[in-house]
Design a protein around this motif. Structure first.
Motif, PDB file in Angstrom:
ATOM      1  N   GLN A 181      49.078  46.365  35.942  1.00 47.48           N
ATOM      2  CA  GLN A 181      48.039  47.016  35.124  1.00 47.48           C
ATOM      3  C   GLN A 181      47.376  46.012  34.197  1.00 47.48           C
ATOM      4  O   GLN A 181      46.176  46.077  33.938  1.00 47.48           O
ATOM      5  N   GLY A 182      48.173  45.068  33.695  1.00 45.89           N
ATOM      6  CA  GLY A 182      47.628  44.005  32.841  1.00 45.89           C
ATOM      7  C   GLY A 182      46.638  43.131  33.616  1.00 45.89           C
ATOM      8  O   GLY A 182      45.570  42.782  33.110  1.00 45.89           O
ATOM      9  N   LEU A 183      46.987  42.808  34.851  1.00 45.50           N
ATOM     10  CA  LEU A 183      46.068  42.008  35.674  1.00 45.50           C
ATOM     11  C   LEU A 183      44.770  42.778  35.915  1.00 45.50           C
ATOM     12  O   LEU A 183      43.672  42.220  35.879  1.00 45.50           O
ATOM     13  N   ASN A 184      44.917  44.078  36.151  1.00 47.12           N
ATOM     14  CA  ASN A 184      43.742  44.916  36.382  1.00 47.12           C
ATOM     15  C   ASN A 184      42.811  44.896  35.151  1.00 47.12           C
ATOM     16  O   ASN A 184      41.597  44.735  35.278  1.00 47.12           O
ATOM     17  N   LEU A 185      43.416  45.008  33.970  1.00 47.04           N
ATOM     18  CA  LEU A 185      42.620  45.011  32.740  1.00 47.04           C
ATOM     19  C   LEU A 185      41.923  43.663  32.544  1.00 47.04           C
ATOM     20  O   LEU A 185      40.735  43.601  32.209  1.00 47.04           O
ATOM     21  N   TYR A 186      42.671  42.588  32.784  1.00 46.23           N
ATOM     22  CA  TYR A 186      42.113  41.229  32.665  1.00 46.23           C
ATOM     23  C   TYR A 186      40.913  41.062  33.600  1.00 46.23           C
ATOM     24  O   TYR A 186      39.854  40.567  33.209  1.00 46.23           O
ATOM     25  N   LEU A 187      41.061  41.524  34.847  1.00 46.20           N
ATOM     26  CA  LEU A 187      39.968  41.383  35.821  1.00 46.20           C
ATOM     27  C   LEU A 187      38.764  42.242  35.424  1.00 46.20           C
ATOM     28  O   LEU A 187      37.623  41.786  35.472  1.00 46.20           O
ATOM     29  N   LYS A 188      39.036  43.470  34.988  1.00 48.38           N
ATOM     30  CA  LYS A 188      37.925  44.367  34.612  1.00 48.38           C
ATOM     31  C   LYS A 188      37.163  43.823  33.409  1.00 48.38           C
ATOM     32  O   LYS A 188      35.942  43.888  33.363  1.00 48.38           O
ATOM     33  N   ASP A 189      37.912  43.309  32.430  1.00 46.68           N
ATOM     34  CA  ASP A 189      37.264  42.824  31.205  1.00 46.68           C
ATOM     35  C   ASP A 189      36.407  41.591  31.445  1.00 46.68           C
ATOM     36  O   ASP A 189      35.493  41.308  30.680  1.00 46.68           O
ATOM     37  N   HIS A 190      36.730  40.814  32.479  1.00 47.00           N
ATOM     38  CA  HIS A 190      36.043  39.522  32.634  1.00 47.00           C
ATOM     39  C   HIS A 190      35.328  39.370  33.970  1.00 47.00           C
ATOM     40  O   HIS A 190      34.956  38.261  34.347  1.00 47.00           O
ATOM     41  N   MET A 191      35.162  40.453  34.732  1.00 49.50           N
ATOM     42  CA  MET A 191      34.602  40.292  36.078  1.00 49.50           C
ATOM     43  C   MET A 191      33.182  39.716  36.033  1.00 49.50           C
ATOM     44  O   MET A 191      32.402  40.022  35.144  1.00 49.50           O
ATOM     45  N   TYR A 192      32.906  38.845  36.979  1.00 49.79           N
ATOM     46  CA  TYR A 192      31.652  38.085  37.054  1.00 49.79           C
ATOM     47  C   TYR A 192      31.463  37.185  35.827  1.00 49.79           C
ATOM     48  O   TYR A 192      30.361  36.740  35.535  1.00 49.79           O
ATOM     49  N   GLY A 193      32.555  36.949  35.123  1.00 52.44           N
ATOM     50  CA  GLY A 193      32.507  36.076  33.956  1.00 52.44           C
ATOM     51  C   GLY A 193      33.649  35.079  34.014  1.00 52.44           C
ATOM     52  O   GLY A 193      34.189  34.793  35.083  1.00 52.44           O
ATOM     53  N   THR A 194      34.013  34.559  32.836  1.00 51.07           N
ATOM     54  CA  THR A 194      35.051  33.535  32.773  1.00 51.07           C
ATOM     55  C   THR A 194      36.171  33.991  31.845  1.00 51.07           C
ATOM     56  O   THR A 194      36.009  34.957  31.093  1.00 51.07           O
ATOM     57  N   ALA A 195      37.272  33.278  31.910  1.00 57.08           N
ATOM     58  CA  ALA A 195      38.401  33.614  31.042  1.00 57.08           C
ATOM     59  C   ALA A 195      39.281  32.391  30.849  1.00 57.08           C
ATOM     60  O   ALA A 195      39.134  31.387  31.547  1.00 57.08           O
ATOM     61  N   GLU A 196      40.173  32.500  29.867  1.00 59.82           N
ATOM     62  CA  GLU A 196      41.182  31.464  29.674  1.00 59.82           C
ATOM     63  C   GLU A 196      42.540  32.140  29.577  1.00 59.82           C
ATOM     64  O   GLU A 196      42.620  33.375  29.561  1.00 59.82           O
ATOM     65  N   ALA A 197      43.593  31.338  29.470  1.00 59.83           N
ATOM     66  CA  ALA A 197      44.940  31.909  29.531  1.00 59.83           C
ATOM     67  C   ALA A 197      45.187  32.934  28.417  1.00 59.83           C
ATOM     68  O   ALA A 197      45.900  33.913  28.611  1.00 59.83           O
ATOM     69  N   HIS A 198      44.574  32.722  27.233  1.00 59.90           N
ATOM     70  CA  HIS A 198      44.765  33.699  26.154  1.00 59.90           C
ATOM     71  C   HIS A 198      44.236  35.080  26.523  1.00 59.90           C
ATOM     72  O   HIS A 198      44.762  36.092  26.083  1.00 59.90           O
ATOM     73  N   ASP A 199      43.176  35.123  27.331  1.00 61.17           N
ATOM     74  CA  ASP A 199      42.648  36.426  27.767  1.00 61.17           C
ATOM     75  C   ASP A 199      43.683  37.169  28.609  1.00 61.17           C
ATOM     76  O   ASP A 199      43.788  38.388  28.542  1.00 61.17           O
ATOM     77  N   LEU A 200      44.422  36.439  29.389  1.00 64.85           N
ATOM     78  CA  LEU A 200      45.481  37.034  30.192  1.00 64.85           C
ATOM     79  C   LEU A 200      46.574  37.589  29.271  1.00 64.85           C
ATOM     80  O   LEU A 200      47.048  38.709  29.443  1.00 64.85           O
ATOM     81  N   ARG A 201      46.942  36.783  28.265  1.00 58.99           N
ATOM     82  CA  ARG A 201      47.966  37.228  27.309  1.00 58.99           C
ATOM     83  C   ARG A 201      47.524  38.520  26.619  1.00 58.99           C
ATOM     84  O   ARG A 201      48.283  39.492  26.540  1.00 58.99           O
TER      85      ARG A 201
END
Ligand SMILES: [Zn+2]
Length: 813
Positions: free
Chosen positions: A425-445
């Motif tokens: 579920q955490g991975l799903n949230l990370y992907l939804k929040d940043h789709m078609y964009g960028t992220a760093e490890a803190h976003d995953l946390r």
């Protein structure tokens, strides 16, 4: 991206340590890409690309009257801003354009560039490691080499697509795209997105129009063209295509055919349906890496194209197919904002192989794969590297066993700590929040914290922003009066804070699992028992990224093999128990039991380890091995069993080996051949001569060994073509020794064809893997050969030395 040639990476990873480190921030965003339209055709005579680019941009935040585009080794013919000629300044890698006014955030402007890209002239600054990063590759463009098809393909990661179109070549940019690609009629083309139209130009060429409306990073752009068979497949209502050379058309689905099922599986676990409009995979010649996740247009290197005989044994490329597909969520949909955070691309892609294997083939295969990944990290001597690293000399160095293999093991620990539901579920949230964009490890946390409600700073500080791994020394203090056992766990070196499971087995009383935390150098846990434990298993789930030294007795291991379920419990037990077969009947009989292990790789291991030359009754063992040789589900097990029977040198097995020679499986043919050779040399040699050339190439190890044994000088040229791979691309020591002996043999010989083949192989591999300093190693070895020749009495040694020196010159230039 998936790299190849691990051993070479490992051999030379040490070189990178000495280099100086520079702070590498995320690229500043002054202007943002919005849309990229390209029209390209190819000049095969000069290996150049003629291009026109229309690029729409807008300021990121602050107003600006200038834009800087990356454009490496171009000739710039014309530059316009919003249709009007503009002033520009071009150095060899950057195009700076004065805009017609100052633009504000949200205001779009269009740049037009007419150019010629000259990839052969690319000289990227900074490091020798990326000398060959020319972005656009022409393979046999003038059709001079009968062994190679003509192909054009691109490789963008890390920042090489700006060698063929002007762009802001940084992973934190995203753009939609359209490409018009003109090619000779006989070629098919591939690019990102959908093929919208094809126009015949009535001059022997055709223009294909590809378009992708979703935005992705410039390094994921791809164009490719060549003569291919396109094998059609599908997933739901989208096209899934496999571009292979004609010869591999009939096996394309054996290689890539699990792709649709993987798309379903990855859609399910991420909770995000495969987000792109098609999925194609293409195999290219002379590829510079292992494979690459260009959005909807994945590239694979030649090893993907395997023969039926290899595929029956094991599709060696299936993990890579999963890896590149999973990038379409982690990497392509959500992209690392900088190379320092590469883990958010590569650790996930690497972990997808574990997830896919566990889903498709069961946990044993996944655990075996994870073990081999962890070994790769441990061997790489990268204990001083953080997973997220802002200090490095060269961005290419981020593509290492820390970002891939160690990151993979870290995700596995994180999943175990959070539990499957929270993790996915955490991975799903990370992907939804940043789709078609960028992220760093803190976003995953942050996503995982939000879903689980747990603080994860301690975990990320330790594993993402820290280095090293856990090293444990375990010992036990029993108090038989109080019926307690104290498990002492000492951390060597750095102290980590981690949860740990300890299984205590009390014979028929079963197993009790204790969950504990360690966070000190010395950790002691006391447990009571009713019966003296048969086995205490520390890190019983085998999820820790750890090296554990644990003193277990032979009895413990025998009990462990029979009762502990994890792949590693059984594997470690077989390895330990097999050392005692000469002195312990129970050890020998446990290895016999392991011949029927449910997992095929462990049956192979038991076959490799079983000792039939000792005092105990071998009848049961031999009868089991005969059955495995004929009836096992896995051809690799059959092959290993045939190999063991060969060691008995018993003519009774001759018909079995002769039948094995008729199998489709290359592993079975190889071991049958080696076994047959032990009992009937002439028959084996006749069989070798009767083999098809392409089969021979795939049995190089078995055949080379026979040739070496025969001291068959007429076959030295064959041996010479395989000796390098045998010496460096296998981890099996016995094989390395065989090839090292063959190498010595060739270095001393006066066989011109053999010396030529050896030199060619050195030059090809040396150039191909220059990035890993393989060229330097090749030069060293060629120098050794030259020295040996100089000392030899060979009458043609001057001619041979000239061949060797000419090859060496190609490596040094
Ligand atoms: Zn990758």
């Amino acid at each position: 991206m998936r790299y190849l040639l691990l051993l070479v990476v490992l051999l030379f990873s040490v070189v990178q340590h000495a280099q100086q480190k520079i702070y590498q921030a995320e690229e500043e965003k002054i202007n943002n890409l919005v849309h990229t339209k390209l029209k390209v055709d190819f000049n095969f005579e000069k290996s150049q690309l003629n291009g026109e680019a229309w690029i729409v941009l807008t300021p990121h935040f602050y107003p600006t009257n200038k834009v800087v585009l990356d454009a490496k080794s171009f000739s710039i013919h014309e530059v316009k801003v919003n249709g009007t000629n503009a002033d520009f300044n071009y150095t060899d890698d950057e195009l700076t354009i004065e805009l017609d006014k100052t633009y504000k955030k949200g205001e779009e402007y269009s740049i037009y560039v007419k150019y010629t890209a000259k990839p052969e002239e690319v000289k990227q600054k900074g490091s020798q490691a990326i000398h060959d990063a020319k972005g656009l590759y022409f393979i046999d463009p003038k059709e001079e080499d009968p062994t190679k098809p003509t192909q054009v393909w691109t490789q963008g990661e890390t920042e090489s697509n700006s060698c063929w179109f002007p762009t802001i070549d940084a992973p934190n940019q995203k753009t939609s795209q359209e490409i018009y690609m003109t090619v000779p009629d006989k070629f098919v083309t591939l690019s990102n997105g959908t093929l919208k139209s094809q126009t015949n130009n009535n001059n022997g060429t055709r223009t294909d129009y590809w378009r992708m409306d979703q935005k992705h990073a410039p390094y994921l752009f791809f164009i490719g063209a060549g003569e291919y068979s396109i094998v059609k497949d599908s997933w739901n209502d989208i096209d899934v295509d496999y571009y292979v050379e004609k010869e591999y058309e009939s096996v394309a689905k054996d290689i890539f055919g699990n792709t649709p099922e993987m798309m379903t599986f990855f859609s399910n676990i991420t909770g995000i349906k495969y987000p792109w409009d098609k999925y194609s995979q293409i195999v290219v010649r002379d590829y510079v890496s292992g494979a690459m996740e260009n959005t909807t247009a994945v590239v694979h290197g030649e090893p993907a194209q395997q023969k039926k005989g290899q595929l029956i044994d094991n599709n060696e490329w299936e993990g890579t197919i999963a890896h590149e597909l999973f990038h379409h969520w982690f990497g392509d949909l959500v992209t690392t904002e900088s190379w320092a955070n590469l883990t958010v691309n590569e650790s996930f892609a690497t972990y997808s192989v574990y997830l896919w294997f566990a889903h498709k083939y069961g946990k044993d295969k996944a655990d075996a794969h994870m073990y081999s990944d962890v070994q790769t990290y441990l061997l790489s001597q990268s204990e001083d590297k953080d997973l997220v690293r802002f200090y490095y000399e060269d961005k290419e160095h981020m593509f290492d066993p820390v970002s891939y293999h160690k990151g993979n093991a870290i995700l596995h620990m994180l999943r175990d700590y959070l539990g499957d539901e929270a993790f996915f579920q955490g991975l799903n949230l990370y992907l939804k929040d940043h789709m078609y964009g960028t992220a760093e490890a803190h976003d995953l946390r942050l996503a995982l914290e939000k879903v689980s409600g747990r603080d994860l700073n301690w975990f990320f500080n330790q594993w993402y922003y820290g280095n090293g791994h856990i090293k444990l020394n375990v010992n036990y203090d029993y108090n038989t009066i109080n019926r307690t056992v104290t498990v002492n766990i000492n951390q060597q070196g750095k102290s980590f804070k981690v949860p740990l499971s300890i299984d205590i087995y009390e014979g028929t009383a079963g197993k009790i699992t204790h969950e504990v935390w360690i966070d000190n150098k010395q950790n002691s846990f006391t447990f009571t028992y009713y019966r003296l434990p048969k086995l205490i298993n520390v890190d019983a789930k085998h999820v820790l990224l750890a090296e554990i030294t644990d003193k277990k007795s032979l009895d413990n291991y025998i009990y462990q093999y029979k009762n502990a379920a994890h792949y590693l419990d059984r594997r470690f037990a077989i390895e330990e128990i097999s050392k005692h077969q000469q002195t312990s009947k129970e050890a020998f009989f446990t290895i016999i039991k392991a011949l029927n292990d449910p997992y095929y790789e462990l049956r192979v291991l038991a076959l490799e380890k079983i000792d039939l030359f000792q005092k105990y009754n071998k009848k049961e063992a031999i009868s089991k091995i005969e059955k495995l040789a004929q009836y096992d589900k896995s051809t690799l097990v059959k092959a290993a069993a045939l190999g063991v029977l060969g060691k008995l040198v018993d003519p009774i097995y001759k018909p079995l080996f002769e039948r094995g020679m008729q199998a489709e499986s290359y592993a079975m043919i190889g071991s049958s051949l080696t076994s047959l050779y032990q009992i009937d040399k002439n028959s084996a040699l006749n069989q070798v001569n009767a083999l098809d050339t392409s089969v021979k190439e795939n049995l190089a190890e078995a055949i080379t060994m026979i040739y070496i044994n025969e001291k068959d000088k007429t076959n030295l040229p064959f041996i010479a073509r395989h000796v390098l791979k045998g010496m460096f691309l296998t981890q099996d020591q016995r094989t390395q020794q065989i090839y090292a002996e063959a190498f010595k043999w060739i270095t001393e010989s006066d066989n011109k064809e053999a010396i030529t083949n050896l030199t060619d192989d050195f030059v090809n591999l040396g150039l191909k893997y220059k990035k890993y300093n393989f060229d330097k190693m090749a030069v060293n070895l060629l120098n050794q050969v030259i020295a040996t020749q100089q000392k030899s009495g060979n009458s043609n040694k001057d001619e041979l030395i000239l061949i060797l020196k000419t090859g060496m010159a190609k490596l040094i230039e």
